[in-house]
Motif scaffolding. Structure first.
Motif, PDB file in Angstrom:
ATOM      1  N   THR A  53       0.869  -1.449  -0.013  1.00 30.48           N
ATOM      2  CA  THR A  53      -0.215   0.021   0.083  1.00 30.48           C
ATOM      3  C   THR A  53       0.824   0.978  -0.143  1.00 30.48           C
ATOM      4  O   THR A  53       0.354   2.047  -0.502  1.00 30.48           O
ATOM      5  N   LYS A  54       1.767   1.291   0.761  1.00 32.25           N
ATOM      6  CA  LYS A  54       3.001   2.339   0.574  1.00 32.25           C
ATOM      7  C   LYS A  54       3.473   2.784  -0.687  1.00 32.25           C
ATOM      8  O   LYS A  54       4.320   3.792  -1.134  1.00 32.25           O
ATOM      9  N   ALA A  55       4.400   1.068  -1.300  1.00 33.43           N
ATOM     10  CA  ALA A  55       4.679   2.183  -2.942  1.00 33.43           C
ATOM     11  C   ALA A  55       3.083   2.167  -3.572  1.00 33.43           C
ATOM     12  O   ALA A  55       3.282   2.161  -5.037  1.00 33.43           O
ATOM     13  N   LYS A  56       2.014   2.183  -3.851  1.00 33.47           N
ATOM     14  CA  LYS A  56       1.119   2.927  -4.346  1.00 33.47           C
ATOM     15  C   LYS A  56       1.669   3.567  -4.673  1.00 33.47           C
ATOM     16  O   LYS A  56       1.910   4.816  -4.041  1.00 33.47           O
ATOM     17  N   PRO A  57       1.369   4.195  -6.600  1.00 36.93           N
ATOM     18  CA  PRO A  57       1.866   6.055  -6.270  1.00 36.93           C
ATOM     19  C   PRO A  57       1.061   7.134  -6.129  1.00 36.93           C
ATOM     20  O   PRO A  57       1.179   8.046  -5.829  1.00 36.93           O
ATOM     21  N   GLU A  58       0.016   6.606  -5.845  1.00 35.00           N
ATOM     22  CA  GLU A  58      -1.183   7.378  -5.226  1.00 35.00           C
ATOM     23  C   GLU A  58      -0.306   8.267  -3.310  1.00 35.00           C
ATOM     24  O   GLU A  58      -0.695   9.321  -3.023  1.00 35.00           O
ATOM     25  N   ASN A  59       0.151   6.878  -3.292  1.00 34.80           N
ATOM     26  CA  ASN A  59       0.681   6.885  -1.750  1.00 34.80           C
ATOM     27  C   ASN A  59       1.706   7.599  -1.569  1.00 34.80           C
ATOM     28  O   ASN A  59       2.299   8.786  -0.689  1.00 34.80           O
ATOM     29  N   ASN A  60       2.530   8.317  -3.078  1.00 35.14           N
ATOM     30  CA  ASN A  60       4.004   9.039  -2.981  1.00 35.14           C
ATOM     31  C   ASN A  60       4.022  10.266  -3.545  1.00 35.14           C
ATOM     32  O   ASN A  60       4.932  10.902  -4.217  1.00 35.14           O
ATOM     33  N   ALA A  61       2.467  11.120  -3.721  1.00 34.05           N
ATOM     34  CA  ALA A  61       2.251  11.701  -4.756  1.00 34.05           C
ATOM     35  C   ALA A  61       2.598  13.250  -3.833  1.00 34.05           C
ATOM     36  O   ALA A  61       2.356  13.844  -4.075  1.00 34.05           O
ATOM     37  N   THR A  62       3.345  13.292  -2.630  1.00 31.17           N
ATOM     38  CA  THR A  62       3.195  14.307  -1.610  1.00 31.17           C
ATOM     39  C   THR A  62       4.665  14.777  -2.229  1.00 31.17           C
ATOM     40  O   THR A  62       4.718  15.719  -2.099  1.00 31.17           O
ATOM     41  N   THR A  63       5.494  13.671  -2.253  1.00 30.42           N
ATOM     42  CA  THR A  63       7.053  14.365  -2.652  1.00 30.42           C
ATOM     43  C   THR A  63       7.302  13.749  -4.254  1.00 30.42           C
ATOM     44  O   THR A  63       6.606  12.314  -4.411  1.00 30.42           O
ATOM     45  N   GLU A  64       8.041  14.313  -5.118  1.00 32.09           N
ATOM     46  CA  GLU A  64       8.095  14.107  -5.852  1.00 32.09           C
ATOM     47  C   GLU A  64       8.401  12.199  -6.144  1.00 32.09           C
ATOM     48  O   GLU A  64       8.714  11.406  -7.604  1.00 32.09           O
ATOM     49  N   ASP A  65       9.545  11.906  -5.855  1.00 28.51           N
ATOM     50  CA  ASP A  65      10.266  10.543  -5.449  1.00 28.51           C
ATOM     51  C   ASP A  65       9.500   9.462  -4.697  1.00 28.51           C
ATOM     52  O   ASP A  65      10.088   8.179  -4.365  1.00 28.51           O
ATOM     53  N   GLY A  66       9.042  10.087  -3.565  1.00 22.69           N
ATOM     54  CA  GLY A  66       7.913   9.163  -2.911  1.00 22.69           C
ATOM     55  C   GLY A  66       9.557   8.473  -1.427  1.00 22.69           C
ATOM     56  O   GLY A  66       9.177   7.852  -1.041  1.00 22.69           O
ATOM     57  N   SER A  67      10.058   9.307  -1.937  1.00 23.36           N
ATOM     58  CA  SER A  67      11.528   9.357  -0.499  1.00 23.36           C
ATOM     59  C   SER A  67      10.609   8.737   0.566  1.00 23.36           C
ATOM     60  O   SER A  67      11.254   7.293   1.570  1.00 23.36           O
ATOM     61  N   SER A  68       9.500   9.471   1.420  1.00 23.81           N
ATOM     62  CA  SER A  68       9.987   8.627   2.961  1.00 23.81           C
ATOM     63  C   SER A  68       9.342   7.604   3.066  1.00 23.81           C
ATOM     64  O   SER A  68       9.148   6.748   4.015  1.00 23.81           O
ATOM     65  N   ASN A  69       8.341   7.643   1.997  1.00 27.70           N
ATOM     66  CA  ASN A  69       7.395   5.806   2.059  1.00 27.70           C
ATOM     67  C   ASN A  69       8.663   4.653   1.784  1.00 27.70           C
ATOM     68  O   ASN A  69       8.172   3.482   2.120  1.00 27.70           O
ATOM     69  N   ARG A  70       9.626   5.199   1.004  1.00 24.63           N
ATOM     70  CA  ARG A  70      10.491   4.414   0.442  1.00 24.63           C
ATOM     71  C   ARG A  70      11.406   4.235   1.754  1.00 24.63           C
ATOM     72  O   ARG A  70      11.686   3.069   1.970  1.00 24.63           O
ATOM     73  N   ARG A  71      12.117   4.825   2.151  1.00 26.21           N
ATOM     74  CA  ARG A  71      12.411   5.050   4.022  1.00 26.21           C
ATOM     75  C   ARG A  71      12.210   3.705   4.666  1.00 26.21           C
ATOM     76  O   ARG A  71      12.355   3.160   5.654  1.00 26.21           O
ATOM     77  N   VAL A  72      10.691   4.411   4.661  1.00 30.97           N
ATOM     78  CA  VAL A  72       9.633   3.156   5.624  1.00 30.97           C
ATOM     79  C   VAL A  72       9.588   1.795   4.864  1.00 30.97           C
ATOM     80  O   VAL A  72      10.092   0.497   6.050  1.00 30.97           O
ATOM     81  N   VAL A  73       9.586   1.309   4.002  1.00 30.39           N
ATOM     82  CA  VAL A  73      10.019  -0.141   3.199  1.00 30.39           C
ATOM     83  C   VAL A  73      10.667  -0.544   3.314  1.00 30.39           C
ATOM     84  O   VAL A  73      11.320  -1.412   3.859  1.00 30.39           O
ATOM     85  N   PHE A  74      12.276   0.703   3.309  1.00 32.80           N
ATOM     86  CA  PHE A  74      13.440  -0.186   3.477  1.00 32.80           C
ATOM     87  C   PHE A  74      13.905  -0.656   4.921  1.00 32.80           C
ATOM     88  O   PHE A  74      14.080  -1.076   5.061  1.00 32.80           O
TER      89      PHE A  74
END
Length: 166
Positions: A53-74
Motif C-alpha cells: 500500500t505504501k508503494a502505490k503511486p497515489e501514496n507517493n504523490a506528496t513528494t516527487e520521488d516518494g522518498s519518505s515511503n521508500r525509507r519506511v519500506v526499506f
C-alpha cells in the motif's frame, strides 16, 4: 486464553520473527510467488500488504520521488533491490486495487518432515491464470443466433432500397 494477542508469534523470538518475515517478503516481491506453511503465509500477509500500500503511486504523490515511503519500506525489507522492484513494478500494477494484494492457496499435500500444512502465496496481479483482463482480451463474444440473418439481410435489403429511391 489469548486475549489481545492479535498476531501469530510463530514460536520465535521477536528478532527472529522480524528477520524471517523480512526475508519472506523480499522473496515474495522478487519472485512473485513462494511456497511456505499456512501459518507463515497468513503472518506474511499481515506484514507485506501495508508495504505494498505504501508503494502505490497515489501514496507517493506528496513528494516527487516518494522518498519518505521508500525509507519506511526499506526499514522493513532491508533490501534495496526488493524496494526498487516494489516501487517500480508492483506498486503501479496494483494502483487501482483497493487491497488484498496477495493470495494464499493451500497445497494438497502436507510437508513430509513434520506434516505441516503447506500453502502457496502469490501476488494477485501477477498470476496469469486468475487475471480477468487476459480472459476478456483473449475471448471475443460471439453468438450463433443472429449470424446468418445479419449477413443475408443487408444484401437482400440493398436492392429493394435502391428500387424504392429510383
Amino acid at each position: 486464553m489469548r486475549h489481545n494477542k492479535k498476531f501469530n508469534h510463530l514460536g520465535r523470538k521477536s528478532a527472529h520473527r522480524k528477520a524471517m518475515l523480512s526475508n519472506m517478503a523480499n522473496s515474495l516481491i522478487l519472485n512473485k510467488r513462494i511456497i511456505t506453511t499456512t501459518a507463515k503465509a497468513k503472518a506474511l500477509r499481515m506484514y507485506v500488504e501495508p508495504l505494498i500500500t505504501k508503494a502505490k503511486p497515489e501514496n507517493n504523490a506528496t513528494t516527487e520521488d516518494g522518498s519518505s515511503n521508500r525509507r519506511v519500506v526499506f526499514s522493513y525489507l532491508q533490501n534495496k533491490y526488493a524496494v526498487t522492484e516494489l516501487f517500480r513494478e508492483v506498486g503501479p500494477k496494483v494502483a487501482n486495487r483497493p487491497g488484498g494484494y496477495t493470495r494464499i492457496i493451500r497445497m494438497p499435500e502436507n510437508r513430509l518432515g513434520d506434516a505441516a500444512e503447506m500453502a502457496m502465496m502469490e501476488l494477485v496481479d501477477y498470476n496469469e491464470v486468475y487475471t480477468r483482463e487476459d480472459k476478456k482480451a483473449a475471448k471475443a463474444k460471439t453468438t450463433r443466433r443472429g449470424r446468418g440473418k445479419k449477413e443475408a439481410a443487408p444484401v437482400a435489403e440493398a436492392p429493394a432500397e435502391a428500387e424504392v429511391k429510383e
